[in-house]
Motif scaffolding. Structure first.
Motif, PDB file in Angstrom:
ATOM      1  N   THR A 138       2.457  -7.157   2.263  1.00 34.61           N
ATOM      2  CA  THR A 138       1.410  -6.418   1.550  1.00 34.61           C
ATOM      3  C   THR A 138       1.686  -4.933   1.678  1.00 34.61           C
ATOM      4  OG1 THR A 138      -0.004  -6.344   3.518  1.00 34.61           O
ATOM      5  CG2 THR A 138      -0.309  -8.212   2.023  1.00 34.61           C
ATOM      6  N   GLN A 139       0.869  -4.162   0.972  1.00 32.27           N
ATOM      7  CA  GLN A 139       0.905  -2.701   1.024  1.00 32.27           C
ATOM      8  C   GLN A 139       2.304  -2.151   0.744  1.00 32.27           C
ATOM      9  OE1 GLN A 139      -1.244  -0.911   4.317  1.00 32.27           O
ATOM     10  NE2 GLN A 139      -2.426  -2.790   4.651  1.00 32.27           N
ATOM     11  N   TYR A 140       2.794  -2.467  -0.454  1.00 32.49           N
ATOM     12  CA  TYR A 140       4.096  -1.957  -0.866  1.00 32.49           C
ATOM     13  C   TYR A 140       4.034  -0.442  -1.046  1.00 32.49           C
ATOM     14  CZ  TYR A 140       5.616  -6.745  -1.774  1.00 32.49           C
ATOM     15  OH  TYR A 140       5.972  -8.052  -1.640  1.00 32.49           O
ATOM     16  N   PRO A 141       5.109   0.243  -0.762  1.00 32.57           N
ATOM     17  CA  PRO A 141       5.093   1.707  -0.846  1.00 32.57           C
ATOM     18  C   PRO A 141       4.827   2.201  -2.271  1.00 32.57           C
ATOM     19  CG  PRO A 141       6.982   0.956   0.423  1.00 32.57           C
ATOM     20  CD  PRO A 141       6.378  -0.262  -0.196  1.00 32.57           C
ATOM     21  N   TYR A 142       3.999   3.239  -2.327  1.00 31.60           N
ATOM     22  CA  TYR A 142       3.755   3.973  -3.564  1.00 31.60           C
ATOM     23  C   TYR A 142       4.042   5.432  -3.268  1.00 31.60           C
ATOM     24  CZ  TYR A 142       1.191   6.333  -7.290  1.00 31.60           C
ATOM     25  OH  TYR A 142       0.835   7.150  -8.345  1.00 31.60           O
ATOM     26  N   PHE A 143       5.043   5.977  -3.965  1.00 31.51           N
ATOM     27  CA  PHE A 143       5.520   7.328  -3.673  1.00 31.51           C
ATOM     28  C   PHE A 143       5.469   8.146  -4.957  1.00 31.51           C
ATOM     29  CE2 PHE A 143       8.841  10.549  -3.511  1.00 31.51           C
ATOM     30  CZ  PHE A 143       8.632  11.131  -2.278  1.00 31.51           C
ATOM     31  N   LYS A 144       4.907   9.348  -4.842  1.00 28.45           N
ATOM     32  CA  LYS A 144       4.828  10.239  -5.994  1.00 28.45           C
ATOM     33  C   LYS A 144       5.177  11.645  -5.549  1.00 28.45           C
ATOM     34  CE  LYS A 144       1.792  11.927  -9.658  1.00 28.45           C
ATOM     35  NZ  LYS A 144       0.439  11.871 -10.256  1.00 28.45           N
ATOM     36  N   GLN A 145       6.134  12.223  -6.267  1.00 23.41           N
ATOM     37  CA  GLN A 145       6.502  13.625  -6.056  1.00 23.41           C
ATOM     38  C   GLN A 145       6.659  14.271  -7.421  1.00 23.41           C
ATOM     39  OE1 GLN A 145      10.226  14.492  -4.093  1.00 23.41           O
ATOM     40  NE2 GLN A 145       9.429  16.421  -3.284  1.00 23.41           N
ATOM     41  N   GLY A 146       5.753  15.162  -7.715  1.00 22.63           N
ATOM     42  CA  GLY A 146       5.753  15.738  -9.053  1.00 22.63           C
ATOM     43  C   GLY A 146       5.372  14.661 -10.056  1.00 22.63           C
ATOM     44  N   SER A 147       6.248  14.451 -11.020  1.00 16.56           N
ATOM     45  CA  SER A 147       6.009  13.428 -12.038  1.00 16.56           C
ATOM     46  C   SER A 147       6.720  12.120 -11.728  1.00 16.56           C
ATOM     47  CB  SER A 147       6.474  13.939 -13.416  1.00 16.56           C
ATOM     48  OG  SER A 147       7.855  14.255 -13.391  1.00 16.56           O
ATOM     49  N   SER A 148       7.469  12.068 -10.598  1.00 16.82           N
ATOM     50  CA  SER A 148       8.220  10.873 -10.260  1.00 16.82           C
ATOM     51  C   SER A 148       7.351   9.928  -9.438  1.00 16.82           C
ATOM     52  CB  SER A 148       9.477  11.238  -9.464  1.00 16.82           C
ATOM     53  OG  SER A 148      10.326  12.057 -10.233  1.00 16.82           O
ATOM     54  N   VAL A 149       7.309   8.668  -9.841  1.00 15.97           N
ATOM     55  CA  VAL A 149       6.525   7.645  -9.160  1.00 15.97           C
ATOM     56  C   VAL A 149       7.447   6.496  -8.807  1.00 15.97           C
ATOM     57  CG1 VAL A 149       4.611   6.022  -9.322  1.00 15.97           C
ATOM     58  CG2 VAL A 149       4.423   8.290 -10.373  1.00 15.97           C
ATOM     59  N   VAL A 150       7.382   6.036  -7.544  1.00 18.83           N
ATOM     60  CA  VAL A 150       8.244   4.969  -7.064  1.00 18.83           C
ATOM     61  C   VAL A 150       7.385   3.894  -6.407  1.00 18.83           C
ATOM     62  CG1 VAL A 150      10.140   4.356  -5.523  1.00 18.83           C
ATOM     63  CG2 VAL A 150      10.145   6.572  -6.686  1.00 18.83           C
ATOM     64  N   GLU A 151       7.649   2.628  -6.747  1.00 20.26           N
ATOM     65  CA  GLU A 151       7.055   1.488  -6.058  1.00 20.26           C
ATOM     66  C   GLU A 151       8.187   0.537  -5.714  1.00 20.26           C
ATOM     67  OE1 GLU A 151       3.908  -0.319  -8.164  1.00 20.26           O
ATOM     68  OE2 GLU A 151       2.819   1.551  -8.491  1.00 20.26           O
TER      69      GLU A 151
END
Length: 899
Positions: A138-151
């Motif tokens: 559970t709780q997969y990473p959600y990363f945002k820097q500026g306009s970049s979003v990573v899951e």
């Protein structure tokens, strides 16, 4: 946009990853390189433990720069953070650790994950998932820097160098879903992906199909280099693929090839259809050029462009040409036909210019284009007998009084007779109503204050020609031009409180540029066309009086039928038109010295002025019947429900007091109603003539009842019935598509006369079912049966009776039926057919079958008999970016060019 298949797929894929919008997903059969946290409460979190967490594993393989970064003594920016279980800062190791529902906001970074470790001395961030009490991730990473979003499953990112490594990523961009085992970002311009899957399927866990490439390198906006890539369907690899490829990339629309469809025809031989090139000309318009080629020499060309400017206008233009050859040159049955069709649609945004508007709806070309076309089998167009066009511009001048101006060009073409009627153009101008004896802001009551004046101008340049003479010099020589000025003066008022009276007089002046002159030459009468200006003036007077009468028949509140309400609107109209015999002359009709009257304006643009005056009285009675019924179905209802019995029951006739004979006009009776909760619509009309006819079928000045007949003589009657019903679970195929190709070609917007099949775009559904599949009921179950079967059914019956000359015959009687049924949640079938009881034959018949394969669609379309017999089978991906991945096999209609 259409272009090379793999160019589209991989370009869209890599543009997607360029934005680093990735979501977490385990790959089946792949070992996760980062173990999950097992006992977070008892284990000390350090980056030295190689098996502690996802983040710890990533930390053992740090991303390093060529220049070793200078160590910092602490955080250099304000950090906002929180975690459900605990948070810890280790100043010795320069680490910040957050566990369980961890959130970190540092500089421009927003990170949410199960566990977060930030090494602020090296600008590195580690994030990983954790396991719940049941052992599920559970709780997969959600990363945002500026306009970049990573899951993803795990993320290792350097905030300074912008380098990153992502495990088991998933990316959503437009219609594409992309999965990658490992994604590595070297810098802002170079990306590497290992084990990439990309698909348009919405089911990421078990996609119906995907493309797999083991190695990918790309530079966003510039180029893409891929290794072996092949297509996988239901987890089974297929031979469809490429060993390697290099593609240029662009974030704008790109031009590219459109691959053709192959097949064979009995009369034209083998063919390639719908091949060509797509030109991405600009952000505002494009151009698609496609063509067909047949081995017997037949060919076709099509040019289509779409254009749009936001908040201003949008439209499309289609130009089609076909050169069709039948048989071989030199043989008796050799024929050749050149057909074309032009369609143009233009719509202006209402907010673009409130006081002016331009619109266009054009459909013109060869009368036999749709009937003979081998490429576009458009059922609606092949059955409709007319093509219509209209181009208009209107302008409103905000003056006092207001002035309206419009220019319109129209075109009407009968594809049976090949007669074309055009106006090039029609000018209309009007000045708003002017009240002569009342101020603008005062109420208009009474005879005097309601007197008003208007001015209307109408000018036309009308052309009637034939298909073979269209846009040839003779077409313009036969044009007729003229102007009409109309000045109506009118008023209205009430008398005796309940009667509405209106009165008007109308002055009209007509200018024409074409007249005739009759002469008697060489013992025969001839007609000469005269070019030049001429005019005539007419006027008339009319008045009408009408009222509304209400009647209610009560049956009691305890009855099911409580009351019937009858509304009657009688009206009486008187019109006086004087004689304008000054515009009439005499001419000799034979050598015996016999003469007849004629007007030089006969046969012109406008009707000639009347030679005899008329004093006509019109009588009309309009009725409606409504019932009040107790609503037993609704127990909470306190008021009875209203049920319309007859929408209308109308009687109209007239009497000409100035006529010497045949003063009464035939009585016209029309009626209409809705039955079965407004599912059935019935309209009826009949014409009753009070006069008898002679043996030649001509009306005589003798009442039919005095000639041994009834009071009225039934000359014609017609009835039409339309019935539409659907299940409560759905209305598949019942909607109307006003913007469909069928409607633009002149066909019906429903499927009563069949559903159109455009061979140039077989990805479209046959059932007008364009709702978002995400909003529909889940259809993943019940593959072989469906307890609820959504269906719809439409019936249309038409009957015409003719008795103008005592023939007493049914001149028309036909029944049309169409319906659609969801056999299973993903199987649809439909049919359209009918029967002509006069001609004793089956009308156009079509059978339609379609299978929803989630990301794919399969259909079979069959017309078993008639002039347009054909069949077609299609299976392909629904997504527009993968339109070239399909199998399309069709037997084009065996039509004769001479049809």
């Amino acid at each position: 946009m259409r272009t090379n298949l793999f160019h589209i797929v991989l370009s869209s894929f890599f543009l997607t990853l360029g934005s680093i919008q990735v979501s977490a997903q385990d790959l089946p059969g792949k070992k996760n390189p980062i173990p999950a946290v097992q006992q977070p409460d008892t284990t000390r979190i350090t980056t030295d433990n190689p098996i502690l967490t996802d983040t710890t594993s990533v930390a053992n393989t740090p991303i390093t720069d060529t220049i070793k970064p200078k160590k910092k003594q602490g955080l250099d920016a304000v950090t906002r953070r929180k975690a459900k279980d605990y948070e810890k800062i280790d100043q010795r190791k320069k680490e910040l650790t957050l566990y369980n529902e961890a959130e970190l906001y540092y500089k421009d970074i927003e990170l949410k994950s199960g566990i977060i470790v930030m090494k602020y001395d090296t600008d590195e961030v580690f994030a990983g998932r954790i396991k719940d009490s049941l052992g599920n991730y559970t709780q997969y990473p959600y990363f945002k820097q500026g306009s970049s979003v990573v899951e993803a499953d795990s993320i290792h990112f350097n905030t300074k160098t912008k380098k990153a490594r992502v495990w088991n990523s998933r990316t959503d961009q437009g219609e594409f879903r992309v999965m990658g085992e490992i994604t590595k970002k070297e810098n802002d311009s170079v990306y590497f992906i290992k084990g990439a899957k990309f698909t348009t399927s919405k089911n990421m866990k078990d996609p119906e199909y995907y493309f797999y490439s083991n190695k990918i390198k790309f530079v966003p906006g510039k180029k893409v280099v891929v290794g072996p890539t092949n297509m996988v369907i239901a987890n089974v690899p297929t031979p469809v693929g490429l060993p390697f490829a290099f593609f240029p990339m662009s974030d704008k629309a790109e031009s590219g090839l459109i691959f053709p469809t192959y097949g064979d025809s009995n009369s034209q031989g083998y063919y390639l259809q719908n091949g060509g090139y797509y030109f991405a000309l600009s952000d505002y318009y494009d151009l698609t050029v496609t063509g067909d080629y047949y081995t017997n020499g037949s060919y076709g060309l099509r040019f289509e462009t779409n254009y749009a400017k936001r908040y201003n206008f949008s439209g499309n233009l289609n130009v089609r040409f076909e050169n069709l050859i039948t048989s071989e040159r030199g043989l008796p049955d050799y024929t050749r036909a050149k057909n074309y069709n032009i369609q143009w649609s233009h719509n202006q945004d209402a907010k673009a210019s409130p006081d002016s508007r331009f619109s266009a709806s054009v459909n013109l070309g060869s009368s036999k284009y749709f009937r003979q076309s081998l490429n576009t089998v458009n059922v609606g167009a092949s059955l409709v007998n007319t093509m219509n066009s209209s181009i208009s511009y209107s302008k409103t001048f905000r003056s006092v009084p207001q002035v309206n101006l419009s220019l319109t060009a129209t075109h009407s073409q009968n594809t049976n007779t090949e007669v074309i009627n055009m106006t090039l153009p029609t000018l209309q101008a009007s000045v708003d109503r002017i009240f002569l004896f009342a101020p603008a802001d005062a109420p208009k009551k009474g005879f005097i204050k309601n007197i008003n004046l208007q001015y209307n101008l109408r000018g036309e340049n009308r052309i009637q020609t034939y298909d073979s003479l269209f846009f040839k010099p003779q077409m313009f020589r036969d044009a007729k031009s003229g102007l009409q000025h109309t000045i109506p003066l009118s008023t209205n008022f009430k008398v005796f409180k309940y009667f509405s009276v209106s009165a008007s007089t109308n002055y009209q002046e007509t200018w024409v540029m074409n007249t005739i002159r009759r002469e008697f030459v060489n013992d025969s009468s001839i007609v000469r066309d005269v070019k030049g200006f001429d005019s005539f003036r007419t006027y008339n007077f009319s008045t009408s009086i009408g009222t509304t009468i209400y009647g209610t028949f009560n049956f009691g509140d305890d009855r099911k039928l409580q009351a019937i309400r009858h509304v009657m609107r009688p009206s009486l109209t008187y019109t006086y038109t004087p004689s304008f015999d000054q515009y009439w002359d005499t001419y000799q009709i034979d050598a015996n010295g016999n003469y007849a009257d004629y007007s030089r304006f006969t046969g012109g643009l406008y009707s000639p002025p009347g030679q005899e005056y008329s004093s006509n009285v019109g009588i009309a009675v309009n009725n409606t019947f409504e019932a009040k019924v107790r609503d037993d179905e609704n127990e909470t209802a306190t008021e009875p429900k209203k049920v319309m019995l007859l929408n209308n029951l109308n009687f109209t006739t007239s009497y000409n007091m100035a006529a010497d004979s045949l003063a009464w006009s035939p009585l016209r009776v029309t009626a209409g109603t809705n039955l079965f909760k407004e599912k059935m619509n019935i309209n009826f009309g009949t014409t009753l003539d009070p006069y008898a006819i002679n043996n030649s079928g001509q009306r005589i000045d003798t009442y039919n009842i005095d000639n041994g007949g009834s009071l009225f003589r039934l000359t014609s009657a017609n009835i039409t019935m339309n019935y539409s019903v659907a299940s409560s679970d759905g209305k598949s195929g019942q909607g109307k598509d006003e913007d469909s190709q069928t409607a633009r070609n002149g066909g019906r917007t429903d499927d009563l006369f069949g559903s159109a099949t455009d061979l140039s775009d077989s990805r479209q559904s046959l059932f007008k079912d364009d709702e978002d599949t995400d909003k529909k009921e889940d259809k993943s179950e019940g593959g072989f049966y469906n307890a609820k079967l959504p269906w719809d059914l439409r019936l249309a019956y038409s009957l015409t009776y003719t008795n103008n000359n005592r023939e007493k015959k049914i001149s028309g009687s036909s029944l049309m039926v169409s319906g659609n049924l969801d056999i299973t949640p993903r199987w649809k079938m439909g049919f359209s057919t009918g029967y002509d009881f006069v001609q004793k034959g089956v009308t156009f018949t079509q059978l339609r079958f379609e299978r929803d394969l989630l990301s794919w669609r399969m259909d079979f379309n069959w017309v078993p008999f008639g002039d347009n017999t054909y069949w077609g089978f299609f299976i392909g991906i629904k997504s527009s970016v993968l339109s070239d991945i399909k199998y399309d096999k069709r037997q084009v209609p065996d039509q004769r060019v001479g049809n």
